[in-house]
Every structure is written in structure tokens, then in C-alpha cells.
Motif scaffolding. Structure first.
Motif, PDB file in Angstrom:
ATOM      1  N   LYS A   1      19.952 -10.069  51.723  1.00  0.00           N
ATOM      2  CA  LYS A   1      20.581  -8.860  52.260  1.00  0.00           C
ATOM      3  C   LYS A   1      22.089  -9.061  52.157  1.00  0.00           C
ATOM      4  CE  LYS A   1      21.131  -6.559  56.710  1.00  0.00           C
ATOM      5  NZ  LYS A   1      20.674  -6.540  58.108  1.00  0.00           N
TER       6      LYS A   1
ATOM      7  N   THR B   1      24.544  -1.630  52.324  1.00  0.00           N
ATOM      8  CA  THR B   1      23.706  -2.820  52.389  1.00  0.00           C
ATOM      9  C   THR B   1      22.811  -2.830  51.157  1.00  0.00           C
ATOM     10  OG1 THR B   1      23.699  -2.739  54.806  1.00  0.00           O
ATOM     11  CG2 THR B   1      22.034  -4.128  53.760  1.00  0.00           C
TER      12      THR B   1
ATOM     13  N   SER C   1      14.655  -8.492  46.742  1.00  0.00           N
ATOM     14  CA  SER C   1      13.427  -9.243  47.001  1.00  0.00           C
ATOM     15  C   SER C   1      12.951  -9.825  45.663  1.00  0.00           C
ATOM     16  CB  SER C   1      12.358  -8.307  47.578  1.00  0.00           C
ATOM     17  OG  SER C   1      11.119  -8.973  47.656  1.00  0.00           O
TER      18      SER C   1
ATOM     19  N   TYR D   1      19.597  -4.725  49.342  1.00  0.00           N
ATOM     20  CA  TYR D   1      18.419  -5.554  49.623  1.00  0.00           C
ATOM     21  C   TYR D   1      17.816  -6.017  48.302  1.00  0.00           C
ATOM     22  CZ  TYR D   1      18.738  -3.321  54.191  1.00  0.00           C
ATOM     23  OH  TYR D   1      19.187  -2.864  55.405  1.00  0.00           O
TER      24      TYR D   1
ATOM     25  N   LYS E   1      25.700  -7.132  52.865  1.00  0.00           N
ATOM     26  CA  LYS E   1      26.244  -5.998  53.598  1.00  0.00           C
ATOM     27  C   LYS E   1      27.763  -6.005  53.508  1.00  0.00           C
ATOM     28  CE  LYS E   1      25.928  -3.746  58.074  1.00  0.00           C
ATOM     29  NZ  LYS E   1      25.313  -3.751  59.377  1.00  0.00           N
TER      30      LYS E   1
ATOM     31  N   SER F   1      17.339  -2.534  46.264  1.00  0.00           N
ATOM     32  CA  SER F   1      17.549  -1.201  46.820  1.00  0.00           C
ATOM     33  C   SER F   1      18.819  -1.214  47.655  1.00  0.00           C
ATOM     34  CB  SER F   1      16.348  -0.761  47.668  1.00  0.00           C
ATOM     35  OG  SER F   1      16.190  -1.629  48.771  1.00  0.00           O
ATOM     36  N   ILE F   2      19.298  -0.022  47.984  1.00  0.00           N
ATOM     37  CA  ILE F   2      20.499   0.066  48.799  1.00  0.00           C
ATOM     38  C   ILE F   2      20.305   1.037  49.950  1.00  0.00           C
ATOM     39  CG2 ILE F   2      22.059  -0.452  46.872  1.00  0.00           C
ATOM     40  CD1 ILE F   2      22.829   2.590  46.995  1.00  0.00           C
ATOM     41  N   GLU F   3      21.071   0.818  50.990  1.00  0.00           N
ATOM     42  CA  GLU F   3      21.258   1.768  52.084  1.00  0.00           C
ATOM     43  C   GLU F   3      22.761   1.908  52.220  1.00  0.00           C
ATOM     44  OE1 GLU F   3      19.587   0.454  55.748  1.00  0.00           O
ATOM     45  OE2 GLU F   3      17.526   0.765  55.105  1.00  0.00           O
TER      46      GLU F   3
ATOM     47  N   LEU G   1      14.084 -13.008  50.275  1.00  0.00           N
ATOM     48  CA  LEU G   1      14.778 -11.765  50.595  1.00  0.00           C
ATOM     49  C   LEU G   1      16.263 -12.043  50.787  1.00  0.00           C
ATOM     50  CD1 LEU G   1      12.254 -10.435  53.258  1.00  0.00           C
ATOM     51  CD2 LEU G   1      12.312  -9.914  50.822  1.00  0.00           C
TER      52      LEU G   1
END
Length: 85
Positions: free
Chosen positions: A11, A74, A78, A76, A13, A64-66, A9
Motif C-alpha cells: 500500500k 493510495t 497485490s 494498492y 499512500k 488499483s488506486i483510490e 500486499l
């Protein structure tokens, strides 16, 4: 970066200007940009996240994003891995 079950994973940001909610659904499409035509003319082709998603898909991974506009984004990622012990 961390390992969870059989996945790596990642991340990422930032504290940039973020991505408006209405553009988040299209952000992985080719030639998509959150900038106006004149802002992106010299800075972005709009292909980076599209190509990244395709490469991650080849590895059977997910991206994916946030994002909150005005606050940052952010990302992500995987990717499955096989432990060769």
C-alpha cells in the motif's frame, strides 16, 4: 507491506493533490497524465503506471488506486507468492 494468504500486499499512500475522478479510469493507459500538456511536458511521460501495471500483470498481480482530488492517492498492489519452505 504485508502477507495475506498467498499474496504480498503493498500500500503506497501520498498526500498530494490527488487524481480527479474522471481521470481515474484512464490512469493506467499509456501516456495518461492528470496534468495539462504544459505541466507534464517536462515532468512526466505518462507511462509510469502503465508500465507498472504491465509488470505486475506478468507476475499475476493486481494494482488499483483510490484517490480523492485535493487529498491524495493510495495505490494498492497485490502479488502472489509461493512459500518455498
Amino acid at each position: 507491506m504485508q502477507k495475506l494468504n498467498n499474496n504480498v500486499l503493498v500500500k503506497i499512500k501520498d498526500t498530494g493533490k490527488g487524481i480527479p475522478k474522471e481521470k481515474q479510469k484512464k490512469i493506467f493507459n499509456p501516456y495518461c497524465s492528470t496534468e495539462s500538456f504544459y505541466e507534464k511536458l517536462y515532468e512526466s511521460s505518462g507511462l509510469g503506471l502503465y508500465i507498472t501495471k504491465k509488470l505486475i500483470s506478468i507476475l499475476n498481480g493486481n494494482i488499483s488506486i483510490e484517490s480523492k482530488y485535493g487529498k491524495g492517492t493510495t495505490v494498492y498492489i497485490s502479488i502472489p507468492f509461493k512459500n518455498e519452505e
